[in-house]
Design a protein around this motif. Sequence first.
Motif, mmCIF file in Angstrom:
data_model
loop_
_atom_site.group_PDB
_atom_site.id
_atom_site.type_symbol
_atom_site.label_atom_id
_atom_site.label_comp_id
_atom_site.label_asym_id
_atom_site.label_seq_id
_atom_site.Cartn_x
_atom_site.Cartn_y
_atom_site.Cartn_z
ATOM 1 N N GLU A 101 0.940 -1.154 0.002
ATOM 2 C CA GLU A 101 -0.241 0.122 0.060
ATOM 3 C C GLU A 101 0.772 1.251 -0.012
ATOM 4 O OE1 GLU A 101 -2.374 3.043 -0.107
ATOM 5 O OE2 GLU A 101 -2.879 0.979 -0.579
ATOM 6 N N TYR A 102 1.925 1.265 0.881
ATOM 7 C CA TYR A 102 2.662 2.321 0.978
ATOM 8 C C TYR A 102 3.376 2.660 -0.413
ATOM 9 C CZ TYR A 102 2.064 2.672 6.133
ATOM 10 O OH TYR A 102 1.533 2.915 7.224
ATOM 11 N N ALA A 103 3.802 1.421 -1.113
ATOM 12 C CA ALA A 103 4.575 1.595 -2.462
ATOM 13 C C ALA A 103 3.546 2.033 -3.588
ATOM 14 C CB ALA A 103 4.962 0.328 -2.930
ATOM 15 N N ARG A 104 2.353 1.859 -3.421
ATOM 16 C CA ARG A 104 1.140 2.457 -4.054
ATOM 17 C C ARG A 104 1.116 3.766 -3.952
ATOM 18 N NH1 ARG A 104 -3.482 4.321 -4.505
ATOM 19 N NH2 ARG A 104 -3.630 4.057 -2.236
ATOM 20 N N GLN A 105 1.153 4.324 -2.739
ATOM 21 C CA GLN A 105 0.994 5.668 -2.619
ATOM 22 C C GLN A 105 2.072 6.414 -2.965
ATOM 23 O OE1 GLN A 105 0.091 6.547 1.503
ATOM 24 N NE2 GLN A 105 -1.033 4.879 1.835
ATOM 25 N N LEU A 106 3.391 5.931 -2.858
ATOM 26 C CA LEU A 106 4.491 6.522 -3.394
ATOM 27 C C LEU A 106 4.413 6.702 -4.878
ATOM 28 C CD1 LEU A 106 7.539 5.125 -1.123
ATOM 29 C CD2 LEU A 106 6.707 7.397 -1.373
ATOM 30 N N ARG A 107 4.214 5.732 -5.345
ATOM 31 C CA ARG A 107 3.960 5.692 -7.129
ATOM 32 C C ARG A 107 3.189 6.816 -7.371
ATOM 33 N NH1 ARG A 107 4.003 -0.037 -6.449
ATOM 34 N NH2 ARG A 107 1.705 -0.112 -6.838
ATOM 35 N N TYR A 108 1.899 6.818 -6.584
ATOM 36 C CA TYR A 108 1.079 7.997 -7.003
ATOM 37 C C TYR A 108 1.679 9.427 -6.587
ATOM 38 C CZ TYR A 108 -2.911 11.350 -6.515
ATOM 39 O OH TYR A 108 -3.641 12.300 -6.600
ATOM 40 N N ILE A 109 2.606 9.581 -5.678
ATOM 41 C CA ILE A 109 2.972 10.695 -5.309
ATOM 42 C C ILE A 109 4.216 11.261 -6.339
ATOM 43 C CG2 ILE A 109 4.952 11.868 -3.643
ATOM 44 C CD1 ILE A 109 3.124 10.545 -1.454
ATOM 45 N N ARG A 110 4.812 10.187 -6.914
ATOM 46 C CA ARG A 110 5.765 10.145 -7.676
ATOM 47 C C ARG A 110 5.507 10.771 -9.091
ATOM 48 N NH1 ARG A 110 9.711 5.166 -5.845
ATOM 49 N NH2 ARG A 110 10.590 6.433 -4.179
ATOM 50 N N LEU A 111 4.151 10.149 -9.555
ATOM 51 C CA LEU A 111 3.571 10.523 -10.744
ATOM 52 C C LEU A 111 3.057 11.950 -10.619
ATOM 53 C CD1 LEU A 111 2.490 9.388 -13.503
ATOM 54 C CD2 LEU A 111 0.430 8.706 -12.249
ATOM 55 N N LYS A 112 2.522 12.505 -9.588
ATOM 56 C CA LYS A 112 1.971 13.638 -9.377
ATOM 57 C C LYS A 112 2.919 14.698 -9.356
ATOM 58 C CE LYS A 112 0.997 14.947 -5.302
ATOM 59 N NZ LYS A 112 0.406 15.248 -3.895
ATOM 60 N N SER A 113 4.232 14.318 -8.867
ATOM 61 C CA SER A 113 5.173 15.286 -8.768
ATOM 62 C C SER A 113 6.203 15.362 -10.213
ATOM 63 C CB SER A 113 6.149 15.076 -7.723
ATOM 64 O OG SER A 113 5.268 15.023 -6.400
ATOM 65 N N GLU A 114 6.121 14.486 -11.004
ATOM 66 C CA GLU A 114 6.869 14.265 -12.313
ATOM 67 C C GLU A 114 7.022 15.506 -12.920
ATOM 68 O OE1 GLU A 114 7.494 11.138 -15.816
ATOM 69 O OE2 GLU A 114 5.500 11.147 -14.756
ATOM 70 N N GLY A 115 8.239 15.987 -13.093
ATOM 71 C CA GLY A 115 8.582 17.232 -13.873
ATOM 72 C C GLY A 115 8.522 18.477 -13.044
ATOM 73 N N LYS A 116 8.156 18.307 -11.889
ATOM 74 C CA LYS A 116 7.912 19.547 -10.792
ATOM 75 C C LYS A 116 9.131 19.616 -9.983
ATOM 76 C CE LYS A 116 2.784 19.332 -10.872
ATOM 77 N NZ LYS A 116 1.659 19.044 -10.189
ATOM 78 N N LEU A 117 9.647 18.510 -9.711
ATOM 79 C CA LEU A 117 10.817 18.717 -8.699
ATOM 80 C C LEU A 117 12.129 18.702 -9.725
ATOM 81 C CD1 LEU A 117 9.633 15.880 -6.460
ATOM 82 C CD2 LEU A 117 9.063 17.911 -6.203
#
Length: 316
Positions: A101-117
Amino acid sequence: MGKQNDAFTAYLGRAEVLADLYNGCLYQGEEVVQAGNLCEVQQFYQQRLSERVKRPTARRRERDAIRAFWNEKSYVLLAAEAQNQPHLTMPFRCMEYDLAEYARQLRYIRLKSEGKLKTGVEYLSKMGRNDHLTPIVTIVLYHGTEPWDAPKKLSEMMELEEIDPILKQMVQEYQIYVFSLEELQEEYFQTNLRELIGLMKRRSSKTKIQEYCRKHADRISRMDVATYDMICVMLNLKELQDKKEKYLENGKECIDMCKAMEEWAEELREEGEQLGMKNTLKLVAKMSENGDTEYIARLLEPEVFEQMAEKYGMKA
């Protein structure tokens, strides 16, 4: 037992039951978790396997029950696992689910942050400093008949006696919360989960089941259909399950299980009387064959009946 565990899993998936489970186990019946504040979330995870393994590239793992709980103070994931026998790797099993579940959340966070960091620690981590994981809490509801004697902590799966004390303290304590039916206080539960727990705690005695039904007739006489089905499965009452339509009331919204139990008890009594009569006739026949005819007229005396039944190997 697999059928019973599958039934329990489906039952825990209902929002009102999951909320009641948490309130009864953790808050002594106070309605802290409300079914209206639970929403569905992804219940299964795809785990990728090594590319070198010549098998399918992913396998599916599914929790028994999980919902997101939110209120003005917090947002947390509440999960439940039904278990019908002690499991020596239960802490690890729950940890696997949590990590997925935490891995799924991290994938979502990384997808959401892609190109912004762009630079620095956030870029390296692929996670912003203001991003957070949603915590997960898991309750294991143990409905087996043997005492739970398996680990509840990850450290209990390890041999730590000979390890240096400082290193021993550094071993992470991952604990699961196992609640056995026997330790639960029935009055803490508000849904028909209360009656399910109460009846399962008395499943070893038909007499205690009947006494419980009579004592709580006001609630058992208006039981929801899902709980009726669960009780029939968990107590192996196929005869009541087959007669379900007979006891449906109020537009098929609830069932009078009290009436069902009373009729079931009467059927058992009649069957018992018939069996007792057959056994008595068999005993009389054996006594006649072996010359104990003088005792036949005295079989109504409990001491004589017991003595003859023991003599001819018919003692229950």
